[in-house]
Scaffold this active site. Structure first.
Site, PDB file in Angstrom:
ATOM      1  N   HIS A   1     101.459   0.104  52.725  1.00 57.82           N
ATOM      2  CA  HIS A   1     101.146   0.341  51.873  1.00 57.82           C
ATOM      3  C   HIS A   1      99.520   1.834  52.953  1.00 57.82           C
ATOM      4  CE1 HIS A   1     101.942  -2.392  48.286  1.00 57.82           C
ATOM      5  NE2 HIS A   1     101.701  -1.675  48.141  1.00 57.82           N
TER       6      HIS A   1
ATOM      7  N   LYS B   1     100.664 -10.997  42.988  1.00 61.83           N
ATOM      8  CA  LYS B   1      99.971 -12.490  42.138  1.00 61.83           C
ATOM      9  C   LYS B   1      98.793 -11.822  42.428  1.00 61.83           C
ATOM     10  CE  LYS B   1      98.300 -15.059  45.922  1.00 61.83           C
ATOM     11  NZ  LYS B   1      97.274 -15.697  46.623  1.00 61.83           N
TER      12      LYS B   1
END
Lengths: 282, 195
Positions: free
Chosen positions: B38, B104
């Site tokens: 990222h 999650k």
């Protein structure tokens, strides 16, 4: 004769690929409490199936095989340095054999460091005891739940938390509110109060080695544990943060002495996969 | 509860039809991306990748993968905590036109807005179900940045089947995580007022 290094590799394997019986039972009990149509129920079914598969296939329950935390009790005659070397060697072997994920990252170049070098990982805490055996406790603490931990110093005006049991209660509830379902609930939550900052963080981690049916020797703290567990489970965060009746299995509280000016409250979380095990070497 | 079958590549209309609380079963290609990928992709202006991730499904996962008989085999591959990627994800969704993020714990308001603006959803899969989810990986198709970032941080391209997840943030501005936070905060206020 089995060598200690092999014994520790086996301990790594057992802890990474299975769940302690008390935790598995708690997960099964949670399933009974949830509505079969709920997302929490669905998640629990998969979690329980995953536990079965991991045991059968001998593979790590979670891809995050965590920070290994050792608590070693030495009989007289054994030297810390020797045991430490064996643990580092076993860690290297376990990464290959179990396998574990290479979780020991160098801050400067961002790549995994050889685990047989003394880099501060795994964490090894030594103590001595009177018995003849060597006791090696291991916890593989996932980083998701490690990141969830936090420390408070009382009084904390933002929480209206004073230096008393109610103040501690407010801190623990706040810690759960902050982390929500991000650290893989149902949690086991350990709280350490008192001391200096390093002492409370060390104690709260150590308390996570306790089985979740352990009864607190202090009736006052035992009562606070129960109150907090009810508080936390009323938040309805639930398994995997999908809402549900059980957000925590257990709250464990330990207290140390403090300086008149200090009152620290440290909260450590274990994810549902609270992986711990013991090797007794005689 | 009805399960919705999704097959990648996902198109915008099928993604926009999903609602929070829907249970989905995903099949097809997904790629992993966690912290380093990222940061890297948000810092670099132009990038050449060995496979195309445009319109793809991004999975927050740092798996255990081993080479067995010359083939990459996934040993354990559950989700990692998505919150850490919040500072990047809206940019990733915009730049690569991603259709789903799997992880999650949910994400924040920047990601939620990007889901709405660009037609994407956040799917929560089962935390800690490393073996179960790795058994849903049919094949490792490719890997990028393995030598540079290491096993856990590399971008792995998986072919998955029957991969379970729950829509917890949809493209209509709804977030189950936000709702649960609101409810739990109300409960906390109730407890605090009685202490």
């Amino acid at each position: 004769m089995l060598k200690l290094v092999d014994g520790i590799v086996e301990l790594y394997k057992k802890v990474a690929t299975s769940i302690p019986p008390d935790i598995e039972e708690a997960l099964r009990n949670t399933l009974k409490l949830e509505n079969p149509d709920s997302n929490a129920y669905k998640a629990l079914e998969i979690i329980l199936e995953n536990i079965k598969l991991a045991r059968k296939e001998g593979r790590p329950i979670c891809q995050d095989t965590g920070i290994p935390i050792f608590s070693v009790k030495l009989p007289s005659g054994l030297v810390q340095r020797d045991i430490k070397e064996i643990i580092l060697e076993a860690t290297t072997l376990a990464i290959k054999k179990v396998p574990l994920r290479a979780n020991n990252i160098d801050i400067i170049n961002d790549l995994p460091i050889d685990s047989d070098k003394d880099s501060g990982m795994p964490i090894i805490n030594f103590s001595e005891h009177e018995r003849q055996s060597l006791i090696v406790d291991l916890m593989l603490k996932g980083a998701g739940c490690e990141n969830a931990g936090r420390m408070y110093k009382l009084p904390d005006m933002s929480l209206n938390a004073q230096r008393d049991l109610d103040g501690i209660r407010r801190c623990v509830i706040d810690a759960v509110i902050q982390i929500q379902g991000k650290a893989c609930p149902p949690y086991t939550i350990a709280v350490a109060v008192g001391g200096s900052r390093d002492q409370v963080t060390a104690l709260s981690k150590k308390l996570l080695f306790n089985k979740i049916n352990t009864i607190n020797p202090s009736p006052t703290l035992a009562k606070l544990e129960e109150t907090l567990l009810a508080d936390i489970n009323s938040l309805n965060i639930g398994t995997a943060g999908l809402s549900g009746a059980v957000t925590a299995f257990k709250v464990i509280i330990g207290a140390q002495k403090r300086h008149p000016a200090s009152f620290f409250v440290d909260v450590s979380f274990a994810c549902w996969a609270n992986r711990r095990g013991r090797l007794i070497w005689s | 509860m009805v399960e919705i079958n999704l097959k990648t590549p996902l198109n915008e209309s099928s993604v926009r039809a999903l609602n929070i609380g829907d249970q989905v079963i995903l099949s097809g290609r997904i790629f992993t991306a966690r912290d380093m990928i990222h940061k890297y992709l948000c810092e670099i202006e132009s990038v050449t990748m060995p496979f195309d991730i445009t319109g793809g499904v991004l999975y927050h996962c740092g798996p255990i993968v081993r080479e067995i008989n010359g083939k990459y085999t996934v040993i354990s591959s559950g989700p990692t905590t998505s919150e850490r990627l919040e500072m990047y994800e809206a940019r990733m969704i915009k730049r690569f036109g991603l259709r789903a993020i799997i992880g999650k714990g949910g994400m924040g308001s920047d990601t939620l807005s990007a889901l709405r603006d660009f037609g994407c959803v956040y799917l929560q899969t089962i935390s800690g179900a490393g073996v179960y989810l790795s058994n849903r990986v049919k094949e490792v198709l490719d890997v990028w940045k393995l030598a540079e970032f290491g096993e856990s941080e590399a971008m792995w391209l998986f072919e998955v089947f029957d991969f379970p997840a729950i829509v917890t943030m949809d493209s209509k501005g709804n977030s189950l995580h936000k709702d649960i936070l609101a409810y739990s905060t109300k409960q906390r206020d109730e407890i605090f007022s009685n202490i």
